[in-house]
Design a protein around this motif. Structure first.
Motif, PDB file in Angstrom:
ATOM      1  N   VAL A  68       0.831  -1.223   0.000  1.00  0.00           N
ATOM      2  CA  VAL A  68       0.000   0.000   0.000  1.00  0.00           C
ATOM      3  C   VAL A  68       0.858   1.262   0.000  1.00  0.00           C
ATOM      4  N   ARG A  69       2.152   1.119  -0.293  1.00  0.00           N
ATOM      5  CA  ARG A  69       3.082   2.235  -0.133  1.00  0.00           C
ATOM      6  C   ARG A  69       2.671   3.476  -0.915  1.00  0.00           C
ATOM      7  N   ASP A  70       2.281   3.304  -2.180  1.00  0.00           N
ATOM      8  CA  ASP A  70       1.922   4.469  -2.997  1.00  0.00           C
ATOM      9  C   ASP A  70       0.770   5.239  -2.372  1.00  0.00           C
ATOM     10  N   ASP A  71      -0.272   4.504  -1.973  1.00  0.00           N
ATOM     11  CA  ASP A  71      -1.410   5.158  -1.320  1.00  0.00           C
ATOM     12  C   ASP A  71      -1.003   5.762   0.018  1.00  0.00           C
ATOM     13  N   LEU A  72      -0.156   5.062   0.756  1.00  0.00           N
ATOM     14  CA  LEU A  72       0.268   5.560   2.069  1.00  0.00           C
ATOM     15  C   LEU A  72       1.057   6.859   1.923  1.00  0.00           C
ATOM     16  N   ASP A  73       1.881   6.951   0.897  1.00  0.00           N
ATOM     17  CA  ASP A  73       2.604   8.199   0.638  1.00  0.00           C
ATOM     18  C   ASP A  73       1.622   9.339   0.384  1.00  0.00           C
ATOM     19  N   VAL A  94      -7.764   7.325   0.213  1.00  0.00           N
ATOM     20  CA  VAL A  94      -6.663   8.163   0.696  1.00  0.00           C
ATOM     21  C   VAL A  94      -7.148   9.156   1.746  1.00  0.00           C
ATOM     22  N   LEU A  95      -8.184   9.914   1.423  1.00  0.00           N
ATOM     23  CA  LEU A  95      -8.708  10.879   2.387  1.00  0.00           C
ATOM     24  C   LEU A  95      -9.295  10.185   3.614  1.00  0.00           C
ATOM     25  N   LEU A  96      -9.919   9.024   3.401  1.00  0.00           N
ATOM     26  CA  LEU A  96     -10.513   8.325   4.540  1.00  0.00           C
ATOM     27  C   LEU A  96      -9.437   7.735   5.452  1.00  0.00           C
ATOM     28  N   ALA A  97      -8.337   7.288   4.876  1.00  0.00           N
ATOM     29  CA  ALA A  97      -7.229   6.808   5.699  1.00  0.00           C
ATOM     30  C   ALA A  97      -6.631   7.953   6.510  1.00  0.00           C
ATOM     31  N   ALA A  98      -6.520   9.139   5.900  1.00  0.00           N
ATOM     32  CA  ALA A  98      -6.046  10.312   6.633  1.00  0.00           C
ATOM     33  C   ALA A  98      -7.014  10.666   7.758  1.00  0.00           C
ATOM     34  N   CYS A  99      -8.302  10.548   7.477  1.00  0.00           N
ATOM     35  CA  CYS A  99      -9.329  10.787   8.487  1.00  0.00           C
ATOM     36  C   CYS A  99      -9.154   9.846   9.675  1.00  0.00           C
ATOM     37  N   VAL A 100      -8.937   8.574   9.387  1.00  0.00           N
ATOM     38  CA  VAL A 100      -8.727   7.579  10.445  1.00  0.00           C
ATOM     39  C   VAL A 100      -7.507   7.941  11.293  1.00  0.00           C
ATOM     40  N   GLU A 101      -6.435   8.382  10.647  1.00  0.00           N
ATOM     41  CA  GLU A 101      -5.230   8.742  11.393  1.00  0.00           C
ATOM     42  C   GLU A 101      -5.462   9.979  12.258  1.00  0.00           C
ATOM     43  N   PHE A 102      -6.253  10.931  11.786  1.00  0.00           N
ATOM     44  CA  PHE A 102      -6.550  12.110  12.592  1.00  0.00           C
ATOM     45  C   PHE A 102      -7.375  11.741  13.824  1.00  0.00           C
ATOM     46  N   ILE A 103      -8.343  10.846  13.652  1.00  0.00           N
ATOM     47  CA  ILE A 103      -9.121  10.391  14.808  1.00  0.00           C
ATOM     48  C   ILE A 103      -8.195   9.738  15.825  1.00  0.00           C
ATOM     49  N   HIS A 104      -7.329   8.857  15.335  1.00  0.00           N
ATOM     50  CA  HIS A 104      -6.400   8.160  16.221  1.00  0.00           C
ATOM     51  C   HIS A 104      -5.488   9.139  16.950  1.00  0.00           C
ATOM     52  N   THR A 105      -4.924  10.092  16.227  1.00  0.00           N
ATOM     53  CA  THR A 105      -3.996  11.040  16.830  1.00  0.00           C
ATOM     54  C   THR A 105      -4.689  11.926  17.847  1.00  0.00           C
ATOM     55  N   ALA A 106      -5.910  12.336  17.551  1.00  0.00           N
ATOM     56  CA  ALA A 106      -6.672  13.148  18.500  1.00  0.00           C
ATOM     57  C   ALA A 106      -6.872  12.400  19.816  1.00  0.00           C
ATOM     58  N   THR A 107      -7.199  11.115  19.714  1.00  0.00           N
ATOM     59  CA  THR A 107      -7.409  10.332  20.940  1.00  0.00           C
ATOM     60  C   THR A 107      -6.098  10.176  21.714  1.00  0.00           C
ATOM     61  N   LEU A 108      -4.977  10.046  21.006  1.00  0.00           N
ATOM     62  CA  LEU A 108      -3.686   9.937  21.692  1.00  0.00           C
ATOM     63  C   LEU A 108      -3.375  11.208  22.471  1.00  0.00           C
ATOM     64  N   LEU A 109      -3.615  12.364  21.845  1.00  0.00           N
ATOM     65  CA  LEU A 109      -3.367  13.630  22.532  1.00  0.00           C
ATOM     66  C   LEU A 109      -4.210  13.741  23.797  1.00  0.00           C
ATOM     67  N   HIS A 110      -5.472  13.374  23.697  1.00  0.00           N
ATOM     68  CA  HIS A 110      -6.357  13.440  24.857  1.00  0.00           C
ATOM     69  C   HIS A 110      -5.950  12.409  25.912  1.00  0.00           C
ATOM     70  N   ASP A 111      -5.615  11.198  25.473  1.00  0.00           N
ATOM     71  CA  ASP A 111      -5.220  10.138  26.409  1.00  0.00           C
ATOM     72  C   ASP A 111      -3.993  10.542  27.224  1.00  0.00           C
ATOM     73  N   GLY A 125       6.970   8.636  14.465  1.00  0.00           N
ATOM     74  CA  GLY A 125       7.353   7.248  14.220  1.00  0.00           C
ATOM     75  C   GLY A 125       6.245   6.233  14.373  1.00  0.00           C
ATOM     76  N   GLY A 126       4.987   6.666  14.368  1.00  0.00           N
ATOM     77  CA  GLY A 126       3.888   5.714  14.449  1.00  0.00           C
ATOM     78  C   GLY A 126       3.847   4.799  13.234  1.00  0.00           C
ATOM     79  N   LYS A 127       3.277   3.627  13.429  1.00  0.00           N
ATOM     80  CA  LYS A 127       3.275   2.618  12.360  1.00  0.00           C
ATOM     81  C   LYS A 127       2.229   2.899  11.285  1.00  0.00           C
ATOM     82  N   ARG A 128       1.282   3.829  11.544  1.00  0.00           N
ATOM     83  CA  ARG A 128       0.200   4.110  10.605  1.00  0.00           C
ATOM     84  C   ARG A 128      -0.627   2.851  10.328  1.00  0.00           C
TER      85      ARG A 128
END
Length: 338
Positions: free
Chosen positions: A24-29, A81-98, A57-60
């Motif tokens: 999935v490297r191309d899409d991940l980039d 692509v946009l939905l994967a970015a959306c998922v990562e933003f949700i995850h990162t937001a929860t990490l900041l709050h946690d 350094g998160g694994k994404r």
């Protein structure tokens, strides 16, 4: 310190995320480009603080699951692509709050954002990332995708609040603990996978199967994390080992040790976790009790059980490189304990 015994794999290659990353490297980039773009703000602190954790350094893994699920279902568009970015933003937001709630000092081996910029900034930037994720959902334009990801966000928040109610309570049952991790961790894994099938317009059975894969992988992932908090190494684990103990968190290794211990041992857990009266040497004592009762090993066995269910969920899909890589992601998630 307690040690989790490795599976006997002989000379087999150690499981890795690299096969999945390569596919999935191309899409991940493209996802990474979108993440940087969508972090932009006229307020300089926002991209600075958000970039600190996103680039640490998160694994994404979660956005990779969206990309992999879409490809496994034969999707050839660009919505993933946009939905994967959306998922990562949700995850990162929860990490900041946690990290604010847990008063954590390390995340992925680096100082947490709340340690560097303070709690207020971390919470507010976490809120910003949540709003960005909702903007991306709306931009996608699918009410079904919006429903899946909004529901996951709500379930994650419920799980975090539920964890607060069980914190420091040694009477917490294994079922209650599993409800918490199914909500705060596995819900996003499940949603990340399901949206990949939904945008490919696959039948309900395939959407359900990928959701099951994600949910069971997420539970296995969190079980291993909770074992590593006692048996890991700070350098490789990316946070201080023993943080859960110091915070009085009731995770499965503790629940099993409490249930399997005698009255004296239960009094130790009540003193250290319920009343938070911790003394020098208590963490080592906790590790010794877990070793005596085999609770770390038992936690990893539970993780293997959920990993097996995640593997079975992929049975609907044809064999191939991508399916093999998604199965290896299960093995990688569990083998982190070795």
């Amino acid at each position: 310190m307690a040690v989790i015994v490795a599976l006997d794999r002989g000379a087999e290659r150690k499981p890795s995320l690299e096969p999945l990353v390569a596919l999935v490297r191309d899409d991940l980039d493209r996802v990474n480009v979108e993440i940087v773009k969508r972090m932009e703000s006229r307020v300089p602190l926002i991209p600075q603080l958000a970039g600190h954790i996103i680039a640490s350094g998160g694994k994404r893994l979660r956005p990779m699951l969206t990309l992999a699920a879409a490809r496994l279902c034969g999707y050839r568009g660009s919505r993933q692509v946009l939905l994967a970015a959306c998922v990562e933003f949700i995850h990162t937001a929860t990490l900041l709050h946690d990290d604010v709630v847990d008063m954590s000092e390390l995340r992925r081996g680096k100082k947490t954002a709340n340690t560097v910029w303070g709690n207020e900034a971390s919470v507010l930037v976490g809120d910003f990332l949540f709003t960005r994720s909702f903007q991306l959902m709306v931009e996608d334009g699918s009410l079904e995708v919006l429903r899946i990801l909004c529901n996951a966000s709500a379930v994650i928040a419920e799980g975090e609040v539920q964890q607060l109610t069980t914190s420091n309570d040694t009477a917490t049952s294994e079922d209650a603990y599993l409800e918490v991790i199914a909500a705060k961790t596995a819900a996003l894994f499940a949603a990340a996978c399901r949206v990949g099938a939904v945008i490919a317009d696959r039948p309900k059975a395939e959407c359900d199967a990928l959701e099951s894969y994600g949910r069971n992988l997420g539970i296995a992932f969190q079980l291993v994390d909770d074992a590593l908090d006692y048996a890991g190494r700070s350098a490789s684990f990316g946070k201080n080992v023993g943080d859960d103990f110091k915070e009085g968190k009731i995770t499965l290794p503790v629940i099993l040790a409490f249930r399997r211990g005698d009255a004296k041992e239960r009094a130790f857990w009540k003193r250290t976790l319920e009343r938070r009266q911790q003394e020098e040497g208590d963490l080592e004592q906790a590790l010794a009790l877990m070793e005596r009762h085999g609770t770390l090993r038992a936690t990893i066995e539970r993780a293997r059980h959920y990993g097996a269910m995640a593997r079975d969920a992929l049975g609907l899909f044809p064999d191939g490189e991508l399916k093999s890589a998604m199965i290896e992601a299960i093995d990688f998630s569990i083998d982190r304990a070795h």
